[in-house]
Design a protein around this motif. Structure first.
Motif, PDB file in Angstrom:
ATOM      1  N   GLY A  98      21.107-111.632  19.187  1.00 42.13           N
ATOM      2  CA  GLY A  98      21.417-110.362  18.869  1.00 42.13           C
ATOM      3  C   GLY A  98      20.700-109.545  18.146  1.00 42.13           C
ATOM      4  O   GLY A  98      20.398-108.334  17.953  1.00 42.13           O
ATOM      5  N   TYR A  99      20.038-110.223  16.991  1.00 45.30           N
ATOM      6  CA  TYR A  99      19.658-109.410  15.968  1.00 45.30           C
ATOM      7  C   TYR A  99      18.146-108.794  16.512  1.00 45.30           C
ATOM      8  O   TYR A  99      17.933-107.785  16.015  1.00 45.30           O
ATOM      9  CB  TYR A  99      19.021-110.548  14.985  1.00 45.30           C
TER      10      TYR A  99
ATOM     11  N   ALA B 184      30.141-103.541  18.867  1.00 40.24           N
ATOM     12  CA  ALA B 184      29.389-103.285  17.811  1.00 40.24           C
ATOM     13  C   ALA B 184      29.398-102.078  17.077  1.00 40.24           C
ATOM     14  O   ALA B 184      29.170-102.081  15.924  1.00 40.24           O
ATOM     15  CB  ALA B 184      27.774-103.663  18.161  1.00 40.24           C
TER      16      ALA B 184
ATOM     17  N   THR C 113      19.307-106.471  20.151  1.00 40.80           N
ATOM     18  CA  THR C 113      20.278-105.187  19.911  1.00 40.80           C
ATOM     19  C   THR C 113      19.725-104.260  18.563  1.00 40.80           C
ATOM     20  O   THR C 113      18.871-104.927  17.917  1.00 40.80           O
ATOM     21  CB  THR C 113      21.724-105.294  19.787  1.00 40.80           C
TER      22      THR C 113
ATOM     23  N   ILE D 176      25.296-108.498  12.613  1.00 40.54           N
ATOM     24  CA  ILE D 176      25.417-109.663  13.501  1.00 40.54           C
ATOM     25  C   ILE D 176      25.233-110.954  12.287  1.00 40.54           C
ATOM     26  O   ILE D 176      24.220-111.257  11.922  1.00 40.54           O
ATOM     27  CB  ILE D 176      24.193-109.705  14.463  1.00 40.54           C
TER      28      ILE D 176
ATOM     29  N   TYR E 111      21.804-103.572  16.362  1.00 37.47           N
ATOM     30  CA  TYR E 111      22.923-104.038  15.418  1.00 37.47           C
ATOM     31  C   TYR E 111      22.738-105.313  14.625  1.00 37.47           C
ATOM     32  O   TYR E 111      23.520-105.722  14.098  1.00 37.47           O
ATOM     33  CB  TYR E 111      24.062-103.938  16.285  1.00 37.47           C
TER      34      TYR E 111
ATOM     35  N   GLY F  59      29.717-105.681  24.819  1.00 37.32           N
ATOM     36  CA  GLY F  59      29.489-106.058  23.485  1.00 37.32           C
ATOM     37  C   GLY F  59      29.063-105.061  22.372  1.00 37.32           C
ATOM     38  O   GLY F  59      29.124-104.877  21.513  1.00 37.32           O
ATOM     39  N   LEU F  60      28.251-104.274  22.991  1.00 40.47           N
ATOM     40  CA  LEU F  60      27.642-102.919  22.158  1.00 40.47           C
ATOM     41  C   LEU F  60      28.610-102.056  22.039  1.00 40.47           C
ATOM     42  O   LEU F  60      28.664-101.352  20.826  1.00 40.47           O
ATOM     43  CB  LEU F  60      26.718-102.421  23.430  1.00 40.47           C
TER      44      LEU F  60
ATOM     45  N   TRP G 130      27.044-112.271  18.292  1.00 41.98           N
ATOM     46  CA  TRP G 130      26.414-112.040  19.698  1.00 41.98           C
ATOM     47  C   TRP G 130      26.437-113.286  20.301  1.00 41.98           C
ATOM     48  O   TRP G 130      26.374-114.460  19.861  1.00 41.98           O
ATOM     49  CB  TRP G 130      25.162-111.381  19.584  1.00 41.98           C
TER      50      TRP G 130
ATOM     51  N   SER H  61      24.175-115.514  16.216  1.00 43.33           N
ATOM     52  CA  SER H  61      24.300-115.626  17.789  1.00 43.33           C
ATOM     53  C   SER H  61      24.383-116.985  18.468  1.00 43.33           C
ATOM     54  O   SER H  61      23.780-118.100  17.986  1.00 43.33           O
ATOM     55  CB  SER H  61      22.997-114.910  18.275  1.00 43.33           C
TER      56      SER H  61
END
Length: 286
Positions: free
Chosen positions: A224-225, A207, A228, A234, A230, A203-204, A219, A237
């Motif tokens: 994901g906030y 992104a 990651t 996002i 990113y 998934g990265l 995500w 999630s």
């Protein structure tokens, strides 16, 4: 614990390692680099004195089943899968507790939100491998989009997954971020402005493509906030809360209550010999 390189691995490992001192247990985590490692890793943990072994990932099901049948005095858990017979009917073993998550419900909400937020009326999703713990996300996402269309008289299109046919886009593993970028760029080229990858670290790669094109993503598994770099792209999630489930199961096992919930008809019959927990990770999904 035996683990895979699946999306479930990190939350499960963090939960057991971070909270084990509170329970007075010792944790032994082993990561498998191929499916050939699953059985030997479990055997090593048994030889090391572990009395509760958690398999993280769908692909560990056969190895957990084999070990549980051969070691009925040891308790096991399996994340993201239940046991099944060769004809796919449910298999219940007294010393195995499946830890399952109805992620279709949370993914439904993400699909509904994505359909409402999309400016192009096209969104996409792809998975790492076509296995139940992955496609359950994609099914829920598709249902959410369909419901949004029904409620609002719109025609937001989903790229990458046909729920009815159970066919779609998959990268083939949970490691190749470049493949995630390629698949996502394909969606972007077709007009998608929001993508939900269900492929762990792959998934990265998604992104990267979405950020460079000014688009948005959903995500999965964790927040994901926070997990990651990113966060700014996002939308939301879809979280399993794996850590909480793993911690609760370890706590129950340490108190001799695990199988009371897992198999009610054998309530109170089984107990841990001592407080030692193992986690196994495999290569597959979670």
């Amino acid at each position: 614990m035996v683990t895979t390189t699946s999306p479930s691995t990190s939350p499960a490992t963090r939960a057991s390692s971070r909270r084990s001192p509170k329970l007075g247990i010792e944790v032994n985590a082993v990561e498998s680099t191929s499916d050939q490692d699953y059985g030997p890793n479990i055997d090593n943990l048994i030889a090391d004195g572990c009395t509760y072994i958690i398999g993280v990932g769908f692909l560990l099901e056969p190895a957990i089943e084999t070990a549980a049948k051969a070691n009925t005095d040891i308790e096991f858990a399996l994340i993201d899968s239940a046991l099944s017979n060769d004809d796919f009917t449910p298999l219940v073993l007294d010393n195995v507790k499946p830890l399952l998550f109805n992620t279709a419900e949370a993914a439904f909400l993400a699909g509904y939100a994505s359909a409402g937020m999309s400016e192009s009326a096209k969104v996409g999703t792809f998975g790492g491998l076509p296995i139940p713990s992955v496609t359950i996300f994609m099914d829920g996402y598709a249902d959410g989009i369909a419901k949004y269309n029904e409620d609002n008289g719109t025609a937001v299109e989903l790229l990458g997954w046909d729920k009815a046919g159970q066919e779609g886009s998959f990268t083939g593993d949970f490691d190749n971020q470049a493949q995630g970028t390629t698949v996502t760029q394909g969606f972007i080229d077709q007009g998608a402005d929001i993508v939900m990858p269900v492929a762990g670290p792959v998934g990265l790669g998604a992104a990267t493509a979405l950020q460079s094109s000014g688009n948005t993503m959903v995500w999965v598994d964790s927040d994901g906030y926070n997990s990651t770099s990113y966060g700014e792209i996002i939308l939301t999630s879809v979280m399993k809360e794996i850590g909480a489930a793993v911690f609760d199961s370890i706590k129950e096992a340490s108190e001799g209550k695990l199988l009371q919930r897992a198999v009610r008809r054998h309530a109170g019959e089984r107990r841990c010999r001592h407080r030692r927990v193992a986690r196994l990770r495999g290569q597959g999904p979670g």
